[in-house]
Motif scaffolding. Sequence first.
Motif, short mmCIF file in Angstrom:
data_model
loop_
_atom_site.label_atom_id
_atom_site.label_comp_id
_atom_site.label_asym_id
_atom_site.label_seq_id
_atom_site.Cartn_x
_atom_site.Cartn_y
_atom_site.Cartn_z
N TYR A 67 -1.08 -85.16 -18.33
CA TYR A 67 -1.95 -84.54 -17.33
C TYR A 67 -1.91 -83.02 -17.54
O TYR A 67 -0.86 -82.40 -17.39
N SER A 72 -6.01 -78.08 -24.12
CA SER A 72 -6.58 -79.31 -24.67
C SER A 72 -5.64 -79.88 -25.71
O SER A 72 -5.00 -79.14 -26.46
N ILE A 85 -7.90 -84.80 -24.65
CA ILE A 85 -7.61 -84.74 -23.23
C ILE A 85 -7.77 -83.31 -22.74
O ILE A 85 -7.30 -82.37 -23.38
N LYS A 86 -8.48 -83.18 -21.62
CA LYS A 86 -8.75 -81.88 -21.02
C LYS A 86 -8.19 -81.85 -19.60
O LYS A 86 -7.85 -82.89 -19.04
N ALA A 89 -8.04 -84.75 -16.36
CA ALA A 89 -8.13 -86.15 -16.78
C ALA A 89 -6.72 -86.68 -17.06
O ALA A 89 -5.75 -85.93 -17.12
N ASN A 91 -4.50 -89.24 -19.70
CA ASN A 91 -4.30 -90.16 -20.82
C ASN A 91 -3.16 -91.08 -20.46
O ASN A 91 -2.04 -90.62 -20.19
N HIS A 138 -8.19 -93.90 -21.01
CA HIS A 138 -8.49 -92.52 -20.63
C HIS A 138 -9.19 -92.55 -19.27
O HIS A 138 -10.19 -93.25 -19.11
N VAL A 139 -8.65 -91.84 -18.30
CA VAL A 139 -9.19 -91.85 -16.95
C VAL A 139 -9.73 -90.46 -16.63
O VAL A 139 -8.97 -89.49 -16.59
N ASP A 140 -11.02 -90.37 -16.41
CA ASP A 140 -11.63 -89.08 -16.08
C ASP A 140 -11.23 -88.62 -14.69
O ASP A 140 -10.86 -89.42 -13.83
N GLU A 141 -11.32 -87.32 -14.48
CA GLU A 141 -10.92 -86.74 -13.21
C GLU A 141 -11.65 -87.37 -12.03
O GLU A 141 -11.09 -87.55 -10.95
N GLU A 142 -12.91 -87.77 -12.25
CA GLU A 142 -13.72 -88.35 -11.17
C GLU A 142 -13.17 -89.69 -10.69
O GLU A 142 -13.51 -90.15 -9.60
N GLN A 143 -12.34 -90.35 -11.51
CA GLN A 143 -11.77 -91.64 -11.13
C GLN A 143 -10.45 -91.50 -10.35
O GLN A 143 -9.85 -92.51 -9.97
#
Length: 288
Positions: A67, A72, A85-86, A89, A91, A138-143
Amino acid sequence: MSNVGIILEEKAADIGNFLVGRLLPFRQKRHVGPFVFIDHMGPAYLKDYQNLDVGPHPHIGLSTLTYLFEGSIMHRDSLGVEIEIKPGAVNWMTAGKGVVHSERTPEYLRTTDKTLHGLQIWIALPKDKENIEPSFVHVDEEQLPAWSDEKASYKLIAGKLGDRQSGVPVYSPLYFIEIKATTTHTVSLGKDLYGESALYVLEGEIEDGGIAYGTKQLLVAKNASLCEFTIKEGSTIYIFGGEPFPEERFIFWNFVSSDKAVIEKAKEDWKNDRFPTIPNETGKVPLP
């Protein structure tokens, strides 16, 4: 009366060409719930000729959670995953019976000045899942569930808190929560926490039982259900924990298992090139 049972100071650890602050494990506390390892990376200010280059290395018996706050990282693994990964988000790589990955500065940043700052976390797997097939998500920030009020903003990075559930597919009851305070106020999460619990002060200060705790301190609670403290304006903290496993977990290098014999086999397998390889990567980090 303070609910803080153990106070741990972040300690420096060398991971090759990069210095990190180690939060877990410590002699006084080997794990918090299923969390067995936490590194605070940076903030590192890298020149145009300096890059993160952690070459191919193996894992077994755990999930890794990366996290980032800034910067990056390019992740490549033996499953064939190649993803950047940014900040914001997650990993989530589950090693299970064995996976190999590398972590490097992306090509487009390798000749520019850059910053890298974040957390890398290892979460042990339940005994019946220690040998599952490896996987990557990979889970985006929106999730990630996020909410705020006039006092603070919150983000549930992994696990479950009350009726909120992160999109990260964890394997046991746990939580990993970010709190950013806009005003000084009392935080009370006891009714939603369970198992063992710890708090890390990334920036700012909290107060518990009349005692102030500051940056780079990890506080382990005596009782998660008594989690109440004052957070100071502008502070950022992380609360993590969950249900501990009934069996002890052993750690050697990047290997975690409830069975020492499994770790010994993993050591031999790595020395003798019996782990899977990463497409388009050469070399490997030697067994220490």
